[in-house]
Design an enzyme around this catalytic site. Structure first.
Site, PDB file in Angstrom:
ATOM      1  N   ARG A 150     -18.073   7.666 -10.176  1.00 40.81           N
ATOM      2  CA  ARG A 150     -17.816   7.092  -8.836  1.00 40.81           C
ATOM      3  C   ARG A 150     -16.418   6.482  -8.718  1.00 40.81           C
ATOM      4  O   ARG A 150     -16.173   5.626  -7.875  1.00 40.81           O
ATOM      5  CB  ARG A 150     -18.862   6.049  -8.455  1.00 40.81           C
ATOM      6  CG  ARG A 150     -20.257   6.615  -8.347  1.00 40.81           C
ATOM      7  CD  ARG A 150     -21.127   5.766  -7.444  1.00 40.81           C
ATOM      8  NE  ARG A 150     -22.433   6.373  -7.305  1.00 40.81           N
ATOM      9  CZ  ARG A 150     -23.455   6.118  -8.108  1.00 40.81           C
ATOM     10  NH1 ARG A 150     -23.320   5.254  -9.089  1.00 40.81           N
ATOM     11  NH2 ARG A 150     -24.601   6.721  -7.929  1.00 40.81           N
ATOM     12  N   LYS A 210      -4.204  11.684  -1.016  1.00 38.64           N
ATOM     13  CA  LYS A 210      -5.016  12.838  -0.610  1.00 38.64           C
ATOM     14  C   LYS A 210      -5.293  13.645  -1.856  1.00 38.64           C
ATOM     15  O   LYS A 210      -4.361  14.128  -2.515  1.00 38.64           O
ATOM     16  CB  LYS A 210      -4.248  13.719   0.373  1.00 38.64           C
ATOM     17  CG  LYS A 210      -4.496  13.394   1.812  1.00 38.64           C
ATOM     18  CD  LYS A 210      -3.899  14.491   2.680  1.00 38.64           C
ATOM     19  CE  LYS A 210      -3.966  14.129   4.127  1.00 38.64           C
ATOM     20  NZ  LYS A 210      -3.302  15.132   4.978  1.00 38.64           N
ATOM     21  N   GLU A 265       9.573  20.525   2.013  1.00 41.28           N
ATOM     22  CA  GLU A 265       8.853  19.260   2.268  1.00 41.28           C
ATOM     23  C   GLU A 265       9.851  18.115   2.477  1.00 41.28           C
ATOM     24  O   GLU A 265       9.605  17.205   3.251  1.00 41.28           O
ATOM     25  CB  GLU A 265       7.898  18.923   1.108  1.00 41.28           C
ATOM     26  CG  GLU A 265       6.760  19.923   0.882  1.00 41.28           C
ATOM     27  CD  GLU A 265       5.547  19.712   1.802  1.00 41.28           C
ATOM     28  OE1 GLU A 265       5.667  19.006   2.818  1.00 41.28           O
ATOM     29  OE2 GLU A 265       4.478  20.287   1.496  1.00 41.28           O
ATOM     30  N   LYS A 303       6.967   8.345   3.146  1.00 47.41           N
ATOM     31  CA  LYS A 303       5.544   8.642   2.957  1.00 47.41           C
ATOM     32  C   LYS A 303       4.744   7.359   2.743  1.00 47.41           C
ATOM     33  O   LYS A 303       3.626   7.214   3.232  1.00 47.41           O
ATOM     34  CB  LYS A 303       5.332   9.624   1.800  1.00 47.41           C
ATOM     35  CG  LYS A 303       3.863   9.987   1.660  1.00 47.41           C
ATOM     36  CD  LYS A 303       3.563  11.422   1.507  1.00 47.41           C
ATOM     37  CE  LYS A 303       2.050  11.660   1.616  1.00 47.41           C
ATOM     38  NZ  LYS A 303       1.602  12.894   1.039  1.00 47.41           N
ATOM     39  N   GLU A 356      -5.566   9.241   7.802  1.00 46.96           N
ATOM     40  CA  GLU A 356      -5.146  10.254   8.771  1.00 46.96           C
ATOM     41  C   GLU A 356      -5.934  10.217  10.073  1.00 46.96           C
ATOM     42  O   GLU A 356      -6.419  11.232  10.562  1.00 46.96           O
ATOM     43  CB  GLU A 356      -5.269  11.657   8.144  1.00 46.96           C
ATOM     44  CG  GLU A 356      -4.432  12.697   8.872  1.00 46.96           C
ATOM     45  CD  GLU A 356      -4.426  14.051   8.187  1.00 46.96           C
ATOM     46  OE1 GLU A 356      -3.623  14.192   7.257  1.00 46.96           O
ATOM     47  OE2 GLU A 356      -5.224  14.913   8.553  1.00 46.96           O
ATOM     48  N   ARG A 391      -0.548   9.457  10.406  1.00 50.71           N
ATOM     49  CA  ARG A 391      -0.395  10.317   9.221  1.00 50.71           C
ATOM     50  C   ARG A 391      -0.439  11.802   9.567  1.00 50.71           C
ATOM     51  O   ARG A 391       0.083  12.636   8.826  1.00 50.71           O
ATOM     52  CB  ARG A 391      -1.480   9.961   8.183  1.00 50.71           C
ATOM     53  CG  ARG A 391      -1.272  10.712   6.880  1.00 50.71           C
ATOM     54  CD  ARG A 391      -2.148  10.228   5.766  1.00 50.71           C
ATOM     55  NE  ARG A 391      -1.878  10.993   4.564  1.00 50.71           N
ATOM     56  CZ  ARG A 391      -2.241  10.646   3.347  1.00 50.71           C
ATOM     57  NH1 ARG A 391      -2.900   9.517   3.162  1.00 50.71           N
ATOM     58  NH2 ARG A 391      -1.949  11.399   2.317  1.00 50.71           N
ATOM     59  N   ASN A 407       1.569  16.604   8.736  1.00 49.72           N
ATOM     60  CA  ASN A 407       1.086  17.987   8.722  1.00 49.72           C
ATOM     61  C   ASN A 407       1.990  18.917   9.517  1.00 49.72           C
ATOM     62  O   ASN A 407       1.596  20.046   9.831  1.00 49.72           O
ATOM     63  CB  ASN A 407      -0.340  18.053   9.295  1.00 49.72           C
ATOM     64  CG  ASN A 407      -1.332  17.356   8.384  1.00 49.72           C
ATOM     65  OD1 ASN A 407      -1.166  17.355   7.170  1.00 49.72           O
ATOM     66  ND2 ASN A 407      -2.342  16.735   8.965  1.00 49.72           N
ATOM     67  N   HIS A 463       1.990  22.561   8.818  1.00 47.45           N
ATOM     68  CA  HIS A 463       0.871  22.838   7.918  1.00 47.45           C
ATOM     69  C   HIS A 463      -0.262  23.629   8.564  1.00 47.45           C
ATOM     70  O   HIS A 463      -1.071  24.229   7.854  1.00 47.45           O
ATOM     71  CB  HIS A 463       0.340  21.532   7.310  1.00 47.45           C
ATOM     72  CG  HIS A 463       1.228  21.000   6.217  1.00 47.45           C
ATOM     73  ND1 HIS A 463       2.547  20.674   6.429  1.00 47.45           N
ATOM     74  CD2 HIS A 463       0.990  20.758   4.890  1.00 47.45           C
ATOM     75  CE1 HIS A 463       3.080  20.254   5.294  1.00 47.45           C
ATOM     76  NE2 HIS A 463       2.164  20.297   4.342  1.00 47.45           N
ATOM     77  N   HIS A 476      -1.171  26.322   5.861  1.00 44.95           N
ATOM     78  CA  HIS A 476      -2.459  26.429   5.171  1.00 44.95           C
ATOM     79  C   HIS A 476      -3.123  27.777   5.463  1.00 44.95           C
ATOM     80  O   HIS A 476      -3.739  28.389   4.591  1.00 44.95           O
ATOM     81  CB  HIS A 476      -3.372  25.267   5.563  1.00 44.95           C
ATOM     82  CG  HIS A 476      -2.988  23.973   4.896  1.00 44.95           C
ATOM     83  ND1 HIS A 476      -3.560  22.765   5.199  1.00 44.95           N
ATOM     84  CD2 HIS A 476      -2.068  23.711   3.930  1.00 44.95           C
ATOM     85  CE1 HIS A 476      -3.014  21.817   4.447  1.00 44.95           C
ATOM     86  NE2 HIS A 476      -2.102  22.362   3.669  1.00 44.95           N
ATOM     87  N   HIS A 494       3.225  26.831  -1.759  1.00 46.72           N
ATOM     88  CA  HIS A 494       2.870  25.924  -0.660  1.00 46.72           C
ATOM     89  C   HIS A 494       4.126  25.556   0.140  1.00 46.72           C
ATOM     90  O   HIS A 494       4.127  25.599   1.367  1.00 46.72           O
ATOM     91  CB  HIS A 494       2.201  24.667  -1.232  1.00 46.72           C
ATOM     92  CG  HIS A 494       1.928  23.615  -0.201  1.00 46.72           C
ATOM     93  ND1 HIS A 494       0.938  23.737   0.744  1.00 46.72           N
ATOM     94  CD2 HIS A 494       2.558  22.437   0.062  1.00 46.72           C
ATOM     95  CE1 HIS A 494       0.947  22.677   1.533  1.00 46.72           C
ATOM     96  NE2 HIS A 494       1.923  21.874   1.147  1.00 46.72           N
TER      97      HIS A 494
END
Ligand code: NAD
Ligand code: GLY
Length: 361
Positions: free
Chosen positions: A120, A142, A184, A226, A236, A240, A244, A247, A251, A264
């Site tokens: 956990r 993330k 990026e 960031k 997000e 945030r 993206n 993205h 993606h 990526h």
């Protein structure tokens, strides 16, 4: 050494940035109270380059072991995570164990997710060694893996204990991977900091030469941005989402390629060009601004061909994307450099822009 703090109360943490930092890991980990048992997770190549010496150093102060995982986005999945759990259980790891993610964004995302879910939640440290991971993926918590053809579909927001960046590790990075990180880097300028974008535009050649002083500055600024954004919106729900930018397309493109053949960062490069063209076609960006932005992105270097990727396949993949809202494909758009807007893309417009890009390939 540059230190950037991510302000998230008791989940807050430092990002340490300095050339040569890896050689001081033993002392600095000790100072940052990381527990007695450390598991350094890396792929074979990165382990040979940096893991072996890191482990030797850590063993002077901790009980440290390596966990090797396969290289590549196609292994960013639950099987790899399960293998990490199996090893940890076999070694009798308890809640005081610390995982160290040594490598690029793939390793960082996998290890972060394993740390979030094992017992956990156990501590993990990001030691990013690619430009993508030093400026982006190691910060913000993330974590996650791909699920079949759905990018990052399984994951958790789970913050690291520490981010530990040694820009010297970039000296061994293949050219294509370095270039991937630059997309990026440029993204931060486009969405948040026009002055930074001008700086990048002027200094691109020196950055490409990997001048250590300039790299430290560039990585530092990206981490500051960031950290600021993720401190304000960790999960997000709002701000945030601007991270993206590019993205929605990226993606989808990675997934259409079955996570092979395009990095990526390159996919983000295409995604930013597509989102810029979409912003222009929606009347948000003036044509000359859109041209300037595309010029900056294209200057980073050549992008692989997308000749085989039809708009139809892209849209199909976007349908599975987790950034969709009420059935609509959401896209981060630009109003000007440094100012964003999030809107439904519109299938016909997305399709038209993509085919335009593809035919110019
Ligand atoms: P990567 O992790 O696949 O690394 C690229 C290649 O470089 C790999 O083959 C790796 O072994 C090699 N490598 C790593 N460090 C090296 C070094 N110093 N010298 C030589 N080779 C080295 O790719 P990446 O671009 O670092 O990361 C991409 C991943 O990050 C994607 O899965 C993407 O989804 C994820 N990502 C996550 C976030 C986030 O916020 N969590 C943000 C951006 C990207
Ligand atoms: N790379 C997008 C984010 O961290 O939110």
């Amino acid at each position: 050494m540059k230190t950037v703090h991510v302000h998230l109360g008791e989940r807050g943490y430092d990002i340490l940035i300095a050339p040569g930092l890896l050689e001081k890991a033993g002392d600095l980990f000790l100072k940052n109270r990381v527990g007695k048992r450390i598991f350094v997770v890396a792929n074979d190549d990165v382990f040979q380059l940096y893991g072996q010496s890191l482990l030797e150093q850590l063993r002077e102060r901790f009980e440290a072991t390596e966990i090797l995982i396969p290289d590549g986005e196609k292994h960013k999945n639950l099987v790899t995570v399960e293998n990490i759990y199996t090893y940890l259980i076999a070694q009798g790891a308890d809640r005081d164990a610390t995982l160290v993610a040594l490598g690029g964004g793939v390793t960082g995302d996998i290890v972060g997710f394993a740390a979030a879910t094992f017992l956990r939640g156990i501590r993990y440290i990001q030691v990013p060694t690619t430009l993508v991971s030093q400026v982006d993926s190691s910060v913000g918590g993330k974590t996650g893996v791909n699920y079949h053809l759905a990018k990052n579909m399984i994951g958790a927001f789970y913050q690291p204990h520490l981010v530990y960046i040694d820009p010297n590790t970039l000296s061994s990075l293949p050219e294509r991977e370095f270039q991937s990180g630059l997309y990026e880097v440029v993204k931060y300028g486009l969405i948040y900091d026009a002055e930074f974008l001008s700086y990048l535009d002027c200094h691109l050649e020196a950055i490409k030469q990997r001048d250590p002083a300039i790299l430290e500055q560039v990585i530092g600024r990206c981490c500051e941005i960031k950290a600021e954004i993720t401190s304000l919106d960790e999960r997000e729900s709002d701000l945030r989402r601007i991270l993206n930018f590019g993205h929605t397309f990226a993606h989808a493109l990675e997934a259409v390629n079955a996570f092979q053949g395009i990095t990526h960062g390159e996919a983000v490069g295409y995604g930013m060009v597509a989102a810029t063209r979409l912003s222009r076609s929606k009347g948000l960006l003036k044509p000359e601004q859109a041209e300037h932005i595309e010029g900056v992105v294209r200057k980073i270097g050549p992008l692989p061909s997308i000749e085989d990727v039809s708009a139809e396949r892209m849209l199909e993949s976007m349908e599975r994307d987790k950034k969709r809202k009420e059935g609509q494909i959401m896209v981060v758009l630009l109003k000007e450099i440094g100012r964003t807007l999030i809107q439904p893309g519109g299938e016909a417009e997305i399709s038209e822009i993509w085919e335009e890009l593809r035919s110019a390939c």
